[in-house]
Motif scaffolding. Structure first.
Motif, mmCIF file in Angstrom:
data_model
loop_
_atom_site.group_PDB
_atom_site.id
_atom_site.type_symbol
_atom_site.label_atom_id
_atom_site.label_comp_id
_atom_site.label_asym_id
_atom_site.label_seq_id
_atom_site.Cartn_x
_atom_site.Cartn_y
_atom_site.Cartn_z
ATOM 1 N N PRO A 278 0.798 -1.230 0.000
ATOM 2 C CA PRO A 278 0.000 0.000 0.000
ATOM 3 C C PRO A 278 0.830 1.279 0.000
ATOM 4 C CG PRO A 278 -0.462 -1.359 1.963
ATOM 5 C CD PRO A 278 0.468 -2.139 1.087
ATOM 6 N N ALA A 279 2.107 1.179 0.372
ATOM 7 C CA ALA A 279 2.970 2.365 0.328
ATOM 8 C C ALA A 279 3.209 2.839 -1.096
ATOM 9 C CB ALA A 279 4.307 2.057 0.997
ATOM 10 N N PHE A 280 2.940 1.973 -2.090
ATOM 11 C CA PHE A 280 3.178 2.316 -3.494
ATOM 12 C C PHE A 280 1.862 2.276 -4.270
ATOM 13 C CE2 PHE A 280 7.098 -0.022 -2.135
ATOM 14 C CZ PHE A 280 7.908 1.102 -2.025
ATOM 15 N N PRO A 281 1.134 3.377 -4.295
ATOM 16 C CA PRO A 281 -0.180 3.394 -4.966
ATOM 17 C C PRO A 281 -0.114 3.028 -6.450
ATOM 18 C CG PRO A 281 0.117 5.372 -3.627
ATOM 19 C CD PRO A 281 1.433 4.665 -3.651
ATOM 20 N N GLN A 282 1.008 3.357 -7.108
ATOM 21 C CA GLN A 282 1.177 3.013 -8.525
ATOM 22 C C GLN A 282 1.936 1.683 -8.704
ATOM 23 O OE1 GLN A 282 1.514 6.433 -7.648
ATOM 24 N NE2 GLN A 282 -0.551 6.633 -8.477
ATOM 25 N N ARG A 283 2.077 0.940 -7.629
ATOM 26 C CA ARG A 283 2.914 -0.262 -7.602
ATOM 27 C C ARG A 283 4.382 0.129 -7.808
ATOM 28 N NH1 ARG A 283 0.960 -4.571 -11.595
ATOM 29 N NH2 ARG A 283 0.627 -2.779 -12.969
ATOM 30 N N CYS A 284 5.284 -0.833 -7.662
ATOM 31 C CA CYS A 284 6.700 -0.482 -7.667
ATOM 32 C C CYS A 284 7.540 -1.653 -8.170
ATOM 33 C CB CYS A 284 7.146 -0.118 -6.243
ATOM 34 S SG CYS A 284 8.728 0.757 -6.151
ATOM 35 N N ASN A 285 8.667 -1.329 -8.816
ATOM 36 C CA ASN A 285 9.681 -2.324 -9.153
ATOM 37 C C ASN A 285 10.542 -2.564 -7.913
ATOM 38 O OD1 ASN A 285 9.330 -2.358 -12.261
ATOM 39 N ND2 ASN A 285 9.537 -0.189 -11.781
ATOM 40 N N ILE A 286 10.907 -3.822 -7.703
ATOM 41 C CA ILE A 286 11.633 -4.185 -6.479
ATOM 42 C C ILE A 286 12.961 -4.832 -6.849
ATOM 43 C CG2 ILE A 286 11.524 -5.405 -4.286
ATOM 44 C CD1 ILE A 286 9.284 -3.327 -4.664
ATOM 45 N N GLU A 287 14.050 -4.367 -6.217
ATOM 46 C CA GLU A 287 15.377 -4.957 -6.416
ATOM 47 C C GLU A 287 15.913 -5.496 -5.087
ATOM 48 O OE1 GLU A 287 14.374 -3.074 -9.798
ATOM 49 O OE2 GLU A 287 14.744 -1.847 -8.015
ATOM 50 N N PHE A 288 16.483 -6.700 -5.136
ATOM 51 C CA PHE A 288 17.212 -7.271 -4.006
ATOM 52 C C PHE A 288 18.675 -7.349 -4.425
ATOM 53 C CE2 PHE A 288 12.882 -8.651 -3.503
ATOM 54 C CZ PHE A 288 12.649 -8.512 -2.139
ATOM 55 N N ALA A 289 19.559 -6.688 -3.681
ATOM 56 C CA ALA A 289 20.944 -6.501 -4.122
ATOM 57 C C ALA A 289 21.931 -6.866 -3.023
ATOM 58 C CB ALA A 289 21.156 -5.053 -4.558
ATOM 59 N N ARG A 290 23.115 -7.339 -3.451
ATOM 60 C CA ARG A 290 24.186 -7.709 -2.530
ATOM 61 C C ARG A 290 25.516 -7.276 -3.134
ATOM 62 N NH1 ARG A 290 23.576 -13.201 -2.583
ATOM 63 N NH2 ARG A 290 25.086 -13.418 -4.271
ATOM 64 N N VAL A 291 26.321 -6.553 -2.359
ATOM 65 C CA VAL A 291 27.644 -6.144 -2.818
ATOM 66 C C VAL A 291 28.606 -7.309 -2.637
ATOM 67 C CG1 VAL A 291 29.535 -4.506 -2.548
ATOM 68 C CG2 VAL A 291 27.171 -3.739 -2.207
ATOM 69 N N GLU A 292 29.278 -7.684 -3.739
ATOM 70 C CA GLU A 292 30.189 -8.824 -3.715
ATOM 71 C C GLU A 292 31.605 -8.402 -3.320
ATOM 72 O OE1 GLU A 292 28.332 -11.185 -3.648
ATOM 73 O OE2 GLU A 292 27.710 -11.985 -5.583
ATOM 74 N N ALA A 293 32.452 -9.386 -3.068
ATOM 75 C CA ALA A 293 33.824 -9.106 -2.624
ATOM 76 C C ALA A 293 34.608 -8.314 -3.669
ATOM 77 C CB ALA A 293 34.542 -10.424 -2.316
ATOM 78 N N ASP A 294 34.301 -8.503 -4.952
ATOM 79 C CA ASP A 294 35.029 -7.779 -5.999
ATOM 80 C C ASP A 294 34.452 -6.389 -6.278
ATOM 81 O OD1 ASP A 294 32.671 -8.361 -7.293
ATOM 82 O OD2 ASP A 294 33.581 -9.495 -8.945
ATOM 83 N N GLY A 295 33.432 -5.992 -5.507
ATOM 84 C CA GLY A 295 32.835 -4.662 -5.664
ATOM 85 C C GLY A 295 31.645 -4.622 -6.593
ATOM 86 N N SER A 296 31.419 -5.683 -7.374
ATOM 87 C CA SER A 296 30.227 -5.731 -8.221
ATOM 88 C C SER A 296 28.993 -5.898 -7.334
ATOM 89 C CB SER A 296 30.324 -6.872 -9.224
ATOM 90 O OG SER A 296 30.328 -8.120 -8.558
ATOM 91 N N ILE A 297 27.833 -5.640 -7.898
ATOM 92 C CA ILE A 297 26.601 -5.707 -7.112
ATOM 93 C C ILE A 297 25.671 -6.730 -7.755
ATOM 94 C CG2 ILE A 297 24.636 -4.425 -6.193
ATOM 95 C CD1 ILE A 297 26.330 -1.881 -6.425
ATOM 96 N N ARG A 298 25.479 -7.849 -7.075
ATOM 97 C CA ARG A 298 24.574 -8.889 -7.557
ATOM 98 C C ARG A 298 23.147 -8.431 -7.276
ATOM 99 N NH1 ARG A 298 21.839 -11.818 -10.249
ATOM 100 N NH2 ARG A 298 21.510 -14.052 -9.932
ATOM 101 N N THR A 299 22.325 -8.418 -8.312
ATOM 102 C CA THR A 299 20.978 -7.862 -8.191
ATOM 103 C C THR A 299 19.964 -8.785 -8.849
ATOM 104 O OG1 THR A 299 21.895 -5.621 -8.287
ATOM 105 C CG2 THR A 299 19.533 -5.846 -8.667
ATOM 106 N N ARG A 300 18.859 -9.014 -8.152
ATOM 107 C CA ARG A 300 17.730 -9.714 -8.751
ATOM 108 C C ARG A 300 16.525 -8.782 -8.744
ATOM 109 N NH1 ARG A 300 16.421 -15.680 -7.763
ATOM 110 N NH2 ARG A 300 15.792 -15.370 -9.941
ATOM 111 N N VAL A 301 15.712 -8.901 -9.784
ATOM 112 C CA VAL A 301 14.694 -7.881 -10.057
ATOM 113 C C VAL A 301 13.303 -8.483 -10.123
ATOM 114 C CG1 VAL A 301 13.962 -6.111 -11.691
ATOM 115 C CG2 VAL A 301 16.392 -6.597 -11.411
ATOM 116 N N TRP A 302 12.367 -7.792 -9.476
ATOM 117 C CA TRP A 302 10.942 -8.054 -9.670
ATOM 118 C C TRP A 302 10.368 -6.824 -10.362
ATOM 119 C CZ3 TRP A 302 7.703 -12.222 -8.453
ATOM 120 C CH2 TRP A 302 6.342 -11.993 -8.644
ATOM 121 N N GLU A 303 9.985 -6.975 -11.637
ATOM 122 C CA GLU A 303 9.489 -5.828 -12.397
ATOM 123 C C GLU A 303 7.984 -5.691 -12.250
ATOM 124 O OE1 GLU A 303 10.885 -4.374 -16.129
ATOM 125 O OE2 GLU A 303 12.376 -5.980 -16.253
#
Length: 277
Positions: A182-207
């Motif tokens: 309910p905090a997003f009346p227009q709905r929202c894209n959601i990302e779950f992210a983790r910073v890896e040891a090499d500095g890259s960012i592993r990300t999974r997406v719910w569009e």
């Protein structure tokens, strides 16, 4: 009762950007009167072409742009912007002979984006998109900037909520719930992210409107911005998604976010489209 429906063949091109796949139709040649209905039918991976949605390439409404883009999710809802789709459009327009420009102005519902094509011979190897400035504050469309999950809200022309966590695979369990929070009346894209040891960012997406996707260009941008805001990463990041990696730079000089990545042709064909008259 007269049946006013008429069938015709529509030429389409299937493309993907880092695994984020869409059906592309050049509406300059093949107008689509009901794109939401077409998106639902054609995106079906069992009964249609199969995709994350439908992208329409067209003429712009302003002389400031070269072409226009409209994007419809797999559920028929219209999105304001898609970074992966914009890169694919750049490759399509150049390699299919619709332009010889290596800098293209693309009109979207979230403003005019500049596409910089990187060319080797006559092939577009990658595209950099100026995604403009991120929006971090509340406004009439995106309320609020925070909700449950200790995430960070970033709008890249469409709303994103980025959650840094060791468990990025919870996207399947929590993505749908947070999209419809309910905090997003227009709905929202959601990302779950983790910073890896090499500095890259592993990300999974719910569009929003499509569910789990292989990649999301605006989501990658939002993740990179959120990582800078929370002190997790510098202003240039590699965002590693299920379908591939994008390079994101949040440039200090102009506050714009620049996304660079590949675009790939998959196949093309024709599909029946029932037009209302």
């Amino acid at each position: 009762m007269t049946n006013n429906k008429q069938s015709r063949k529509i030429h389409f091109t299937k493309m993907h950007g880092a695994g984020n796949d869409y059906i592309y139709v050049n509406t300059i040649e093949y107008p689509i009167s009901d794109p939401a209905r077409a998106a639902i039918a054609w995106s079906d991976r069992h009964k249609g072409i199969g995709s994350d949605g439908l992208v329409l390439i067209g003429t712009p409404s302003t002389p400031d742009a070269d072409f226009s883009m409209r994007i419809f999710n797999a559920d028929g809802s219209e999105a304001m912007m898609c970074g992966n789709a914009s890169r694919c459009i750049g490759k399509y327009l150049f390699e299919c002979g619709w332009t010889d420009k290596t800098e293209i102005k693309l009109e979207t519902l979230s403003g005019i984006k500049t596409l910089q094509l990187h060319i080797e011979g006559k092939v577009v190897t990658s595209v950099t998109v100026d995604m403009l400035e991120p929006v971090l504050e509340n406004d009439a469309q995106f309320i609020p900037t925070r909700c449950s999950g200790n995430g960070t809200f970033v709008s890249m022309g469409n709303p994103h909520y980025v959650i840094f966590t060791d468990d990025v695979d919870q996207v399947g369990e929590r993505g749908h719930v947070l999209e419809h929070h309910p905090a997003f009346p227009q709905r929202c894209n959601i990302e779950f992210a983790r910073v890896e040891a090499d500095g890259s960012i592993r990300t999974r997406v719910w569009e929003r409107g499509s569910g789990i996707t292989q990649a999301c260009g605006t989501g990658a941008c939002a993740t990179a911005v959120a990582a800078v805001l929370t002190g997790r990463a510098p202003r240039i990041s590699l965002i590693v998604m299920d379908g591939g990696t994008l390079t994101i730079e949040w440039r200090e000089s102009d506050n714009h976010v620049y996304m660079t990545g590949p675009a790939t042709f998959v196949f093309e064909g024709e599909i029946e489209y029932e037009n209302d008259h």
